[in-house]
Write a protein that holds these residues in place. Structure first.
Motif, short mmCIF file in Angstrom:
data_model
loop_
_atom_site.label_atom_id
_atom_site.label_comp_id
_atom_site.label_asym_id
_atom_site.label_seq_id
_atom_site.Cartn_x
_atom_site.Cartn_y
_atom_site.Cartn_z
N VAL A 130 115.51 66.20 72.86
CA VAL A 130 116.15 66.33 71.55
C VAL A 130 117.42 67.18 71.66
O VAL A 130 118.26 67.18 70.76
CB VAL A 130 115.15 66.94 70.54
CG1 VAL A 130 115.76 67.05 69.16
CG2 VAL A 130 113.88 66.09 70.47
N LYS A 162 117.78 70.39 71.60
CA LYS A 162 117.82 71.64 70.85
C LYS A 162 117.39 72.84 71.69
O LYS A 162 116.59 72.72 72.61
CB LYS A 162 116.92 71.54 69.61
CG LYS A 162 117.57 70.81 68.44
CD LYS A 162 116.58 70.53 67.32
CE LYS A 162 116.08 71.80 66.66
NZ LYS A 162 115.04 71.50 65.64
N ALA A 180 106.59 72.64 83.35
CA ALA A 180 106.32 72.21 81.98
C ALA A 180 107.53 72.56 81.13
O ALA A 180 108.16 73.60 81.33
CB ALA A 180 105.08 72.91 81.44
N ILE A 214 108.79 73.20 77.26
CA ILE A 214 108.26 73.47 75.93
C ILE A 214 109.40 73.81 74.98
O ILE A 214 110.24 74.66 75.28
CB ILE A 214 107.22 74.61 75.99
CG1 ILE A 214 106.06 74.14 76.89
CG2 ILE A 214 106.71 74.98 74.60
CD1 ILE A 214 105.14 75.24 77.33
N ALA A 215 109.41 73.12 73.84
CA ALA A 215 110.48 73.32 72.85
C ALA A 215 109.90 73.68 71.49
O ALA A 215 108.69 73.63 71.30
CB ALA A 215 111.33 72.05 72.75
N GLU A 216 110.78 74.02 70.58
CA GLU A 216 110.49 74.44 69.20
C GLU A 216 110.05 75.91 69.19
O GLU A 216 109.00 76.28 69.73
CB GLU A 216 109.42 73.57 68.53
CG GLU A 216 109.88 72.17 68.21
CD GLU A 216 111.06 72.10 67.24
OE1 GLU A 216 111.24 73.03 66.44
OE2 GLU A 216 111.82 71.12 67.31
N VAL A 232 106.46 76.99 68.49
CA VAL A 232 105.54 76.53 69.55
C VAL A 232 105.68 77.44 70.77
O VAL A 232 104.67 77.82 71.40
CB VAL A 232 105.84 75.05 69.92
CG1 VAL A 232 104.99 74.61 71.11
CG2 VAL A 232 105.61 74.14 68.71
N PHE A 265 102.98 79.90 72.58
CA PHE A 265 102.79 79.73 74.02
C PHE A 265 102.83 81.09 74.71
O PHE A 265 101.97 81.41 75.55
CB PHE A 265 103.88 78.79 74.56
CG PHE A 265 103.83 78.55 76.04
CD1 PHE A 265 102.74 77.93 76.64
CD2 PHE A 265 104.90 78.93 76.85
CE1 PHE A 265 102.70 77.70 78.01
CE2 PHE A 265 104.87 78.70 78.23
CZ PHE A 265 103.78 78.09 78.80
#
Lengths: 177, 177
Positions: free
Chosen positions: B34, B36, B57, B59-61, B64, B68
């Motif tokens: 995305v 972002k 891994a 990881i976005a947002e 979240v 994490f």
């Protein structure tokens, strides 16, 4: 969403259906000041659901409640144990909220086109892994509990043309989850 | 948000600043489709941040990633241990996202009035307990890490009249967190 997660966790609970068009006075004053459902009361003395105790914890907002249930029932599988997998479940929930729930209510209100829902579904579709039966990972999680009522509701809306009603035809309460 | 949580957890990490106005090609293809920020890579071989490995891994947002980090560092206090307190932290984050972040970007875009931000701040204010130093509970959590950059940014916007710029004066990328 919450009923699905409760069932998955085999969590003993009492359900009380709040009439959104005629909310009982005690709901805002004793459970959720914002007046939205779902909300849960947890702990405190054993009381009738329509007479909540000030001694119980009150928890609102669907996604917060889903996480709460996963915390209460760590062996339910509602959230995996692995941090990276947990992040995947949460990313899926975040995406469902932003890309399905948001556009859905904007469509119902008449402020956004149906196309945005379709784009949201495409976004979600991209997250699904080939040959898997669940939203994220290899078993039922709060990501499944989160999205399935949205999809069921979307099906009803499509089948009944609910979204074509004129703006303002429904009271704001139908936005509650 | 993420830097604050990383610092609070004493988490070893390498920071890479993505130029939002000139994003490197690899960012979308190798880290966040995305495009972002923020996004984190975790695990995998030891590589330079501008050459992410397919084995880590991604990881976005923001919210979240905050969860994490709380999962990775359970003893950091980023999330309390008690399920009810954890729900309070998450409710605060949910409220910040819906009542501060949402109205803030709507204001910056010119689609909503500043009043909605003030209403959001009042909503948040109601959640704060008298005499406490933190967003939720008695120590620093991801709720504090979540809201403080929003408040800092809001201060800048107020002081510089940024919100009075004509709609479309800023590229969409400034919406990234």
């Amino acid at each position: 969403q919450i009923e699905l997660a409760l069932a998955e966790a085999n969590a003993p609970h009492v359900t009380y259906e709040v009439d959104l068009f005629n909310k009982p006075e005690w709901f805002a004053s004793k459970v959720n000041p914002v007046g939205k459902v779902p909300a849960v009361t947890y702990g405190g003395p054993n009381v009738d659901p329509d007479d909540p105790s000030p001694l119980s914890a009150k928890i609102a907002e669907s996604n917060v409640i889903l996480e709460f249930l996963a915390d209460l029932y760590p062996d339910s599988g509602l959230l995996p144990k692995d941090p990276v997998l947990r992040a995947k479940v949460r990313f899926f929930i975040d995406a469902t909220t932003k890309h399905i729930e948001g556009p859905f209510f904007a469509f119902i209100r008449g402020s956004e086109s149906y196309d945005n829902i379709l784009k949201g579904i495409e976004f979600i579709q991209e997250l699904l892994e080939e040959g898997r039966d669940f939203a994220a990972g290899d078993h039922y999680t709060i990501a499944d509990a989160c999205i399935s009522p949205h999809l069921a509701r979307l099906k009803i809306v499509i089948e009944t043309d609910l979204g074509r009603a004129p703006a303002g035809a429904f009271p704001r309460e139908v936005e509650s989850d």
